[in-house]
Design an enzyme around this catalytic site. Structure first.
Site, PDB file in Angstrom:
ATOM      1  NE  ARG A  18      -6.276   2.200   1.071  1.00 19.26           N
ATOM      2  CZ  ARG A  18      -7.275   2.904   1.687  1.00 19.26           C
ATOM      3  NH1 ARG A  18      -8.222   1.835   2.385  1.00 19.26           N
ATOM      4  NH2 ARG A  18      -8.007   4.390   2.028  1.00 19.26           N
ATOM      5  CG  ASN A  36      -4.444   1.599   3.708  1.00 18.20           C
ATOM      6  OD1 ASN A  36      -3.430   1.496   2.847  1.00 18.20           O
ATOM      7  ND2 ASN A  36      -4.552   3.416   3.886  1.00 18.20           N
TER       8      ASN A  36
END
Length: 870
Positions: A18, A36
């Protein structure tokens, strides 16, 4: 302005994915978010076409070190919400994909540099980690992989660590294992103290009871004090990332012998850990492939040949020419070696033989009290125990002995591999439970095969419990809540078979039982199997396969039933001009191991099988031999030797090898190998005559054990494979070019008159002839090392000949080798060279276990293909 949604699956959680997305998006001045979603990652990106194209390219080609993309779905969004910047959103568990967290990985170079830098705040800190390294699988409870779903949730971050954790440009951004001395786990050193307690009974009689109590030493430097203790001969239990090691100094024979005595482990080799590759090369031979494996981020144990300067205590690896070696993978390990000059420490799993490793502080302190003198433990919980992985290179080809830490739970990608055999294969959920020893299980979900960590021997109750716990955990992190089938071994008495039946009822799905060596073979084939090919060309002469329809080996033994429920229902094999692509459809398998339950109810282990993946056919085997006393023959291989020498079905020197001659031979040369001497020898022959408690086997392992016993190398097995492994080492020590080549290779047709349930005609290799030849050479005074070489080579060439003859008959070009025997480098080489000299392709395991550790993978694939018949 364009807006797109990207769904990314693969190893994209817990690896800095990320923040990586955040960095490239902000660099390209794109807006949107990343988050997520369950076990995949969602990206919403907004900007110009050119910048989005550049973003997508960077996303796939500039990944963080341990990230991996398995699939990337892109969707153009019509409703364009306006975003002011690019952000990292909170995780959600609303979606189920096929991504999974990465395995536990060795400390990275940057974290290692920090713990060795006196000016760094993590100097000497034994739990340093970042997004590129450290624990993952062993600390996670559920997905998405966030700190509150790991055991690191027990350790709230200090302000400095929290600032790193929340900074998208920091390598510790959302590094869930990140911590420091202020806020993270800590070490404690406990001492095992013996105290006497006086007990007075009702009659006033006093008795003294000895108790062992673990006392915290309150050490200010537990690591330094631990190495001091090790270097004066103390035995320590050291808790690490995925379990606990028992540790001792390799240079101190008394210490190693004491460890063996306390563990009741008289002979099995211990693995060792050395500080660096330079040190390893001082005592072992290291090839370039082995060096690469030792230094890899997975840090497995690598089986290495001992070098000329090897000088460890004799009891570290007795009777073997090799030793298992690994390099430090946890910060704790590196810091231990900072305080010692020893070239290695023994690092062996801390467990009662056959049971799982100790992972909780309570069980370490209470259950290892009669083994360890001291305990170096920490307060980070281990949720999922995970043993060290073990690898052996045979002629520079990798083979897993144990695929566990560093690899689990990364899946095998089976996408589009088997859809030509079952179009629904990629959509199936299957649980396969493996055999009984060296068990792993496999969850097949959406074309990904998630192979578990090493489970072990499931006939031990605690290990059986561990298996069930591990299944539930893997289901959680793969977000699996149902199964289309449960697969297991054919053996009716395995605990895994019983569990499979229970789970099939629980999930209301079919039970599919798979023959042991068929599963072995398909796990091998999967290492080389490619996706569907448009053009399947036969590399060997394509033969007309119109033959009589043969009974499928998976048929129900009760032939009065229609057997419609059996996934291995008999299929019509009358096929004309079948195209063969040997790496994508058909193969001849040499399956050589200790034991596997055969479809005829006997023990197999020296088999030549044909398979088209879906089913198999037994074409040849080693000569069936009796096992007087059953498993006693595995513990005392001289019993197997006596039985093989006595086999009346061999014509080789038959007249000379009468019962009286063999009895005399055994009494004169092997009397000390029989626990009860001459009485046992007489009893054994009565057993053979009466067929009382006498199993039938075609095991390669039992033949090699018998060669070992004949040469007086090993007459009592104390661990699995001991006799055969010592035979290999004994033969390895023969360095002369002068070898025996006149050994008998006798192949003949065999008809099993007692077996009506399978095709009872096949070829077999006369192993009695080989053993009689070996015994004759011993009596002639031939060099025993030379005889050991000949024994291994005779069995190898015999198996290779059987395989080549079968391949010619079937018109198949590829021959594969599977089973635990193929950890033996010499046997593998003999068979490979013979097969290739005859013009055939030889394949071996390169990303799976030749032994039982990959049987569950083969079971899952076979079950997935055969579900189309249900």
């Amino acid at each position: 302005m364009e807006m797109r949604k990207l769904l990314v699956e693969g190893i994209v959680q817990g690896v800095g994915f990320r923040p990586f997305v955040y960095r490239i998006a902000t660099e390209l001045e794109l807006v949107g978010y990343v988050r997520n979603l369950g076990n995949l990652v969602e990206i919403i990106i907004q900007g110009s076409d050119d910048k989005i194209a550049n973003f997508t390219y960077k996303l796939q080609n500039e990944l963080p070190p341990i990230a991996k993309i398995n699939s990337l779905e892109t969707e153009e969004l019509e409703e364009k919400e306006e975003y002011e910047d690019f952000t990292i959103k909170e995780s959600s568990d609303s979606f189920s994909g096929t991504s999974v967290i990465p395995p536990d990985l060795a400390i990275c170079d940057r974290c290692l540099e920090e713990i060795n830098n006196p000016n760094n705040r993590r100097y000497n800190y034994p739990f340093n980690a970042c997004t590129d390294c450290g624990p993952r699988f062993t600390v996670i409870e559920n997905v998405p992989y966030d700190r509150d779903k790991t055991t690191m949730d027990d350790f709230p971050l200090c302000p400095e660590c929290e600032a790193e954790y929340k900074n998208p440009l920091d390598r510790r951004y959302h590094a869930e294992a990140s911590c420091c001395e202020v806020c993270g786990p800590s070490l404690q050193l406990y001492k095992n103290e013996i105290k006497e307690k006086t007990i007075i009974d009702d009659n006033g009689n006093e008795t003294t009871k000895v108790e062992r109590i673990a006392i915290n030493t309150e050490s200010k430097d537990p690591l330094k004090d631990s190495t001091k203790l090790l270097d004066i001969g103390k035995i320590l239990a050291v808790k690490g990332i995925g379990g606990t090691h028992l540790v001792a100094n390799v240079l101190l024979e008394d210490s190693v012998k004491l460890l063996r005595k306390r563990l009741n482990r008289p002979n099995q080799a211990f693995a060792v850990m050395s500080p660096d590759i330079k040190t390893v090369k001082e005592y072992a031979l290291v090839s370039s492939a082995e060096e690469e494996g030792l230094l890899s981020k997975e840090r497995p144990i690598i089986i290495l040949k001992k070098g000329e300067s090897y000088g460890f205590a004799e009891s570290v690896s007795p009777g073997l020419h090799n030793i298992g070696v690994m390099l430090p993978y946890a910060p704790l390990h590196h810091l231990l070696f900072n305080h010692t000059n020893t070239p290695a420490y023994i690092m062996t799993s801390a467990n009662v033989p056959g049971e799982p490793m100790m992972v909780t502080n309570q069980e370490i302190l209470e259950n290892l009290d009669e083994i360890a003198d001291y305990y170096l433990i920490h307060d980070r919980r281990i949720l999922n125990r995970c043993d060290d992985s073990v690898i052996r290179f045979r002629n520079d080809e990798l083979a897993f002995i144990r695929r566990s830490r560093g690899y689990t739970p990364e899946p095998y990608d089976l996408k589009a591999k088997y859809t030509d055999l079952n179009p629904e294969f990629d959509n199936l959920n299957i649980l396969a439970l493996g055999p009984e020893l060296d068990v792993t299980f496999t969850i097949l979900k959406n074309s990904k095969a998630y192979l578990s960590q090493h489970i072990g021997n499931t006939n031990k109750y605690r290990t059986y419990e561990f298996l069930q716990e591990a299944i539930k955990h893997m289901m959680r992190i793969t977000k699996t809540d149902s199964f289309d089938a449960i697969a297991c071994d054919l053996h009716p008495q395995f605990f895994t078979t019983k569990l499979a039946k229970e789970l099939a009822k629980e999930y209301d799905c079919p039970l599919i039982q798979v023959q042991h060596h068929h599963a072995h073979g398909i796990s091998l084939l999967n290492d080389h199997y490619k996706e569907n090919k448009e053009n399947k060309e036969n590399t060997y002469e394509n033969k007309d396969k119109n033959k009589e329809n043969k009974e499928n080996t998976y048929e129900n033994k009760d032939k009065n039933k229609e057997n419609k429920d059996n996934a291995y229902e008999n299929k019509d094999k009358n096929k004309n001009s079948v195209d063969i692509d040997n790496l994508n459809n058909e193969m001849i398998i040499i399956a050589a191991d200790g034991v596997g339950y055969g479809s005829d109810g006997n023990s197999w282990g020296g088999e030549i099988l044909y398979t088209n993946i879906e089913e198999f056919e037994r074409l040849a085997s080693l000569m069936p031999q009796k096992m007087p006393g059953g498993d006693l023959c595995t513990k005392y291989p001289v019993r197997m030797l006596a039985s093989i020498l006595s086999n009346p079905n061999s014509e080789y020197e038959k007249d000379r090898y009468s019962e009286d001659y063999i009895k005399e031979l055994l009494n004169e040369n092997y009397i000390n190998s029989f626990k009860h001497g001459s009485i046992e020898i007489k009893s054994l022959f009565r057993q053979l005559d009466a067929n009382l408690n006498v199993g039938i086997n075609t095991s390669t392992g039992r033949v090699l054990d018998s060669v070992s016993a004949a040469l007086n190398i090993c007459d009592k097995r104390s661990y699995e494979g001991e006799a055969s492994m010592k035979l290999e080492s004994y033969a390895y020590n023969y360095k002369e070019n002068d070898t025996l080549e006149d050994f008998p290779i006798i192949i003949k047709d065999y008809t099993d008159v007692n077996n009506e349930n399978t095709d009872n005609r096949r070829r077999d290799l006369d192993t009695t002839a080989i053993l009689r030849y070996i015994v004759d050479k011993i009596k002639e005074g031939e060099d025993p090392h030379k005889i050991a070489v000949a024994g291994q080579k005779a069995v190898s060439i015999g198996l290779a000949k059987l395989a080549v003859e079968s391949a010619k008959e079937k018109g198949i070009k590829t021959i594969g080798a599977t089973g635990g025997v193929f950890y033996n480098e010499a046997i593998t080489s003999y068979i490979k060279n013979y097969i290739e000299k005859e013009g055939f392709n030889f394949i071996q395991h390169i990303n799976s276990c030749p032994g039982d550790g990959s049987v569950s993978l083969g079971q899952a694939i076979i079950a997935g293909i055969n579900l189309k018949h249900l």
